[in-house]
Design a protein around this motif. Structure first.
Motif, PDB file in Angstrom:
ATOM      1  N   GLY A   2      45.025  60.194  54.794  1.00  0.00           N
ATOM      2  CA  GLY A   2      45.661  59.423  53.688  1.00  0.00           C
ATOM      3  C   GLY A   2      46.609  60.469  52.858  1.00  0.00           C
ATOM      4  N   SER A   3      47.418  59.780  52.162  1.00  0.00           N
ATOM      5  CA  SER A   3      48.482  60.650  51.066  1.00  0.00           C
ATOM      6  C   SER A   3      47.424  60.938  49.884  1.00  0.00           C
ATOM      7  N   ASP A   4      46.225  60.279  49.469  1.00  0.00           N
ATOM      8  CA  ASP A   4      45.584  60.897  48.374  1.00  0.00           C
ATOM      9  C   ASP A   4      44.267  61.301  48.855  1.00  0.00           C
ATOM     10  N   ALA A   5      44.302  61.879  50.211  1.00  0.00           N
ATOM     11  CA  ALA A   5      42.918  62.717  50.541  1.00  0.00           C
ATOM     12  C   ALA A   5      42.861  63.702  49.402  1.00  0.00           C
ATOM     13  N   PHE A   6      41.402  64.100  49.396  1.00  0.00           N
ATOM     14  CA  PHE A   6      40.982  65.297  48.469  1.00  0.00           C
ATOM     15  C   PHE A   6      39.915  65.930  49.226  1.00  0.00           C
ATOM     16  N   ALA A   7      40.006  67.100  49.378  1.00  0.00           N
ATOM     17  CA  ALA A   7      39.074  67.950  50.213  1.00  0.00           C
ATOM     18  C   ALA A   7      38.519  69.117  49.156  1.00  0.00           C
ATOM     19  N   VAL A   8      37.139  68.953  49.065  1.00  0.00           N
ATOM     20  CA  VAL A   8      36.392  70.040  48.381  1.00  0.00           C
ATOM     21  C   VAL A   8      35.816  71.125  49.083  1.00  0.00           C
ATOM     22  N   GLU A   9      35.584  72.195  48.771  1.00  0.00           N
ATOM     23  CA  GLU A   9      34.659  73.426  49.662  1.00  0.00           C
ATOM     24  C   GLU A   9      33.652  73.933  48.573  1.00  0.00           C
ATOM     25  N   ILE A  10      32.687  74.227  49.072  1.00  0.00           N
ATOM     26  CA  ILE A  10      31.482  74.644  48.346  1.00  0.00           C
ATOM     27  C   ILE A  10      31.530  76.101  48.752  1.00  0.00           C
ATOM     28  N   GLY A  11      31.495  77.024  48.116  1.00  0.00           N
ATOM     29  CA  GLY A  11      31.332  78.539  48.528  1.00  0.00           C
ATOM     30  C   GLY A  11      32.619  78.850  49.100  1.00  0.00           C
ATOM     31  N   SER A  12      33.825  78.918  48.466  1.00  0.00           N
ATOM     32  CA  SER A  12      35.290  78.827  49.207  1.00  0.00           C
ATOM     33  C   SER A  12      35.673  80.386  49.198  1.00  0.00           C
ATOM     34  N   ASN A  13      34.862  81.133  48.657  1.00  0.00           N
ATOM     35  CA  ASN A  13      35.100  82.613  48.675  1.00  0.00           C
ATOM     36  C   ASN A  13      36.659  82.787  48.502  1.00  0.00           C
ATOM     37  N   ASP A  14      37.136  83.714  49.298  1.00  0.00           N
ATOM     38  CA  ASP A  14      38.448  84.142  49.145  1.00  0.00           C
ATOM     39  C   ASP A  14      39.563  83.098  49.480  1.00  0.00           C
ATOM     40  N   GLY A  15      39.123  82.041  49.614  1.00  0.00           N
ATOM     41  CA  GLY A  15      40.305  80.791  50.101  1.00  0.00           C
ATOM     42  C   GLY A  15      40.670  80.798  51.521  1.00  0.00           C
ATOM     43  N   THR A  16      39.807  81.446  52.220  1.00  0.00           N
ATOM     44  CA  THR A  16      40.375  81.605  53.923  1.00  0.00           C
ATOM     45  C   THR A  16      40.515  80.283  54.329  1.00  0.00           C
ATOM     46  N   PHE A  17      39.341  79.293  54.100  1.00  0.00           N
ATOM     47  CA  PHE A  17      39.374  77.975  54.949  1.00  0.00           C
ATOM     48  C   PHE A  17      40.382  77.024  54.130  1.00  0.00           C
ATOM     49  N   LEU A  18      40.477  76.852  52.686  1.00  0.00           N
ATOM     50  CA  LEU A  18      41.149  76.000  51.951  1.00  0.00           C
ATOM     51  C   LEU A  18      42.643  76.468  51.875  1.00  0.00           C
ATOM     52  N   SER A  19      43.096  77.585  52.354  1.00  0.00           N
ATOM     53  CA  SER A  19      44.498  78.010  52.395  1.00  0.00           C
ATOM     54  C   SER A  19      45.313  77.156  53.242  1.00  0.00           C
ATOM     55  N   SER A  20      44.717  76.761  54.232  1.00  0.00           N
ATOM     56  CA  SER A  20      45.746  76.006  55.017  1.00  0.00           C
ATOM     57  C   SER A  20      45.983  74.657  54.373  1.00  0.00           C
ATOM     58  N   TYR A  21      44.888  74.167  53.606  1.00  0.00           N
ATOM     59  CA  TYR A  21      45.329  72.933  52.956  1.00  0.00           C
ATOM     60  C   TYR A  21      46.382  72.964  51.805  1.00  0.00           C
ATOM     61  N   ALA A  22      46.268  74.281  51.065  1.00  0.00           N
ATOM     62  CA  ALA A  22      47.159  74.638  50.196  1.00  0.00           C
ATOM     63  C   ALA A  22      48.351  74.496  50.702  1.00  0.00           C
ATOM     64  N   GLU A  23      48.647  75.287  51.953  1.00  0.00           N
ATOM     65  CA  GLU A  23      49.917  75.451  52.519  1.00  0.00           C
ATOM     66  C   GLU A  23      50.464  74.023  52.871  1.00  0.00           C
ATOM     67  N   ALA A  24      49.717  73.036  53.054  1.00  0.00           N
ATOM     68  CA  ALA A  24      50.213  71.871  53.666  1.00  0.00           C
ATOM     69  C   ALA A  24      50.011  70.693  52.599  1.00  0.00           C
ATOM     70  N   GLY A  25      50.130  71.377  51.128  1.00  0.00           N
ATOM     71  CA  GLY A  25      49.975  70.291  50.132  1.00  0.00           C
ATOM     72  C   GLY A  25      49.070  69.290  50.015  1.00  0.00           C
ATOM     73  N   ILE A  26      47.787  69.506  50.597  1.00  0.00           N
ATOM     74  CA  ILE A  26      46.674  68.533  50.436  1.00  0.00           C
ATOM     75  C   ILE A  26      46.011  68.835  49.280  1.00  0.00           C
ATOM     76  N   LYS A  27      45.820  67.714  48.564  1.00  0.00           N
ATOM     77  CA  LYS A  27      44.702  67.935  47.360  1.00  0.00           C
ATOM     78  C   LYS A  27      43.286  68.682  47.896  1.00  0.00           C
ATOM     79  N   HIS A  28      43.065  69.777  47.080  1.00  0.00           N
ATOM     80  CA  HIS A  28      41.795  70.562  47.496  1.00  0.00           C
ATOM     81  C   HIS A  28      41.301  71.007  46.067  1.00  0.00           C
ATOM     82  N   LEU A  29      40.109  71.517  46.315  1.00  0.00           N
ATOM     83  CA  LEU A  29      39.267  72.524  45.155  1.00  0.00           C
ATOM     84  C   LEU A  29      38.239  73.334  45.836  1.00  0.00           C
ATOM     85  N   GLY A  30      38.289  74.369  45.447  1.00  0.00           N
ATOM     86  CA  GLY A  30      37.293  75.106  46.089  1.00  0.00           C
ATOM     87  C   GLY A  30      36.366  75.434  44.755  1.00  0.00           C
ATOM     88  N   VAL A  31      35.039  75.546  45.412  1.00  0.00           N
ATOM     89  CA  VAL A  31      34.055  75.703  44.131  1.00  0.00           C
ATOM     90  C   VAL A  31      33.340  77.243  44.520  1.00  0.00           C
TER      91      VAL A  31
END
Ligand code: SAH
Ligand code: TMP
Length: 413
Positions: A103-132
């Protein structure tokens, strides 16, 4: 010295039933506590013992240092140091995205996101995300890569805060961190708060079944409070209105399991859950006897490893440790490996280089020291990265360099 910030549990952290000790690894420093010479005198030690709860089936450390001792602004582990893990997380992120983040409003959270390796692909794709990510230094690296990150410990209160600021999450993912968090009940309560209807909590962690099968006792160190199984995760989830709907084995970190939970009734469990639960019964993971046998296997492994290292020392052949992993702290200190057995440990992580290994104080040197002047023998401490390392070291091996391994068995080849 055992520091008084250690908390001792004789009750299960999940069920309140008793935890029965099955192995005592002795006095242990922090797995990631690489230190300078000036810090030797104030080094932190605790008593590392593991126990089993018959009620929840959870294997857990009995004493655990306070989390602030381990996760801080100079945390030494960076996901991106392993090319294999970077590929793994890219695939994991793509898979989760394809299944749950349409969905266009999709929101992905990661716990223990460290140096952003996992979430970086969402950041590049413009998906709303938050690392803790509480360790400020690694969190900062993630921010530099364009990954939105808050530097805090995940908790029910933080879940409420994220919910009020960002709304509910379609996915909450985590890797190699949930087993670090002593308050697993608090994590599950936070997940139940933050998860959207039909949302999923997916986390992968070192797997108890692999540890028992391979005698990979080095998966026990201060950060790994729990050694999960499908049984124990299903038990804990049920206490928070959550349900285990998938349990998929992973080869990462020497044998992990990826657990998917949702709110009870949202998504029907897949066949993998029944399959893993049956396998765990076969392995006897529901009974103390399996852990008593595990302890005997650990003692045998320790004795054989020391025999090989003593033999090398007797012959005057230098041995280098290959990769200063957190797991190596357990092996080195439990087996009694000293500077007399290992000349140095080479590692590619700059923050570890120039320091000394926790407890035994073996010098950690840049990888180039090994590369430029190869010793006759190497102790493969990062056995979980063996494929990647063997591919990198074909020349060393071809020139007659020997490898000592200790998982699943002690070998010298
Ligand atoms: N997920 C990454 C990092 C694992 S290391 C990977 O698999 O490679 C564990 C990370 O979790 C560390 O960066 C640590 O700072 C973080 N962490 C520890 N306790 C946490 C907590 N309570 N909430 C969120 N992150 C935590
Ligand atoms: P890990 O086992 O917790 O993933 O830690 C890996 C450690 O091993 C980290 O300190 C980097 C180091 N390492 C090397 O030095 N060389 C390598 O080729 C690999 C794969 C890891």
């Amino acid at each position: 010295m055992t520091n008084d910030t250690t908390s001792r549990m004789t009750k299960c952290r999940i069920s309140d039933a008793p935890v029965v000790e099955f192995i005592d690894f002795g006095k242990m420093p922090l797995g990631n506590g690489f230190l300078s010479e000036q810090e030797f005198d104030s080094e932190y030690f605790y008593s590392m013992r593991a126990g089993f709860c018959e009620e929840s089936k959870m294997v857990q450390l009995i004493d655990q240092p306070a989390p602030e001792q381990m996760f801080h602004d100079h945390y030494a582990f960076f996901t991106s140091t392993s090319a294999g893990m970077c590929r793994h997380f890219r695939q994991f992120a793509d898979d989760v995205r394809g299944r749950f983040l349409g969905g266009s409003d999709a929101f992905a959270v990661e716990i223990g996101s460290n140096d952003g390796t996992f979430l970086s692909s969402y950041a590049e794709a413009g998906i709303k995300h938050l690392g803790v990510e509480p360790s400020a230094n690694v969190a900062q690296v993630a921010v530099g890569r364009g990954v939105r990150t808050i530097s805090e410990f995940f908790s029910p209160a933080l879940a409420e805060k994220i919910l009020s600021e960002d709304g509910p999450a379609n996915t909450i993912t985590a890797a190699n961190v949930i087993c670090h968090i002593p308050d697993f009940n608090g994590v599950l309560a936070g997940v139940a708060i933050l998860l959207k209807k039909n949302g999923v909590f997916i986390f992968e962690e070192p797997y108890l079944g692999s540890v028992v099968e391979k005698t990979s006792y080095d998966q026990f160190y201060d950060e790994h409070v729990f050694m999960f199984s499908a049984m124990s995760v299903a038990y804990a989830a049920a206490r928070h209105g959550l349900e285990l709907i998938e349990a998929e084995p992973q080869i990462t970190h020497g044998g992990s399991m990826r657990y998917t939970l949702c709110k009870r009734g949202d998504i029907a469990p897949g066949a993998s859950v029944g399959r893993q639960l049956a396998r765990e019964l076969e392995l006897g993971l529901d009974k103390m006897a399996a852990y008593e046998k595990f302890r005997l296997n650990c003692e045998t492994s320790k004795r054989r490893l020391m025999e090989v290292l003593e033999e090398m020392r007797g012959k005057g052949l230098a041995v280098a440790g290959y990769a200063a992993t957190s797991k190596s702290t357990t092996v080195i200190n439990y087996c009694g490996i000293t500077r007399d057995h290992l000349a140095y440990i080479c590692d590619t992580t700059p923050i570890k280089q120039g320091k000394f290994s926790p407890g035994a104080h073996i010098p950690v040197v840049p990888y180039e020291v090994f590369k430029n002047n190869p010793p006759p023998c190497a102790l493969l401490l990062a056995w979980n990265h063996a494929v990647e390392i063997m591919a990198k070291e074909t020349e060393y091996t071809r020139q007659g360099g020997k490898w000592i391994r200790f998982v699943p068995e002690v070998t010298l080849t």
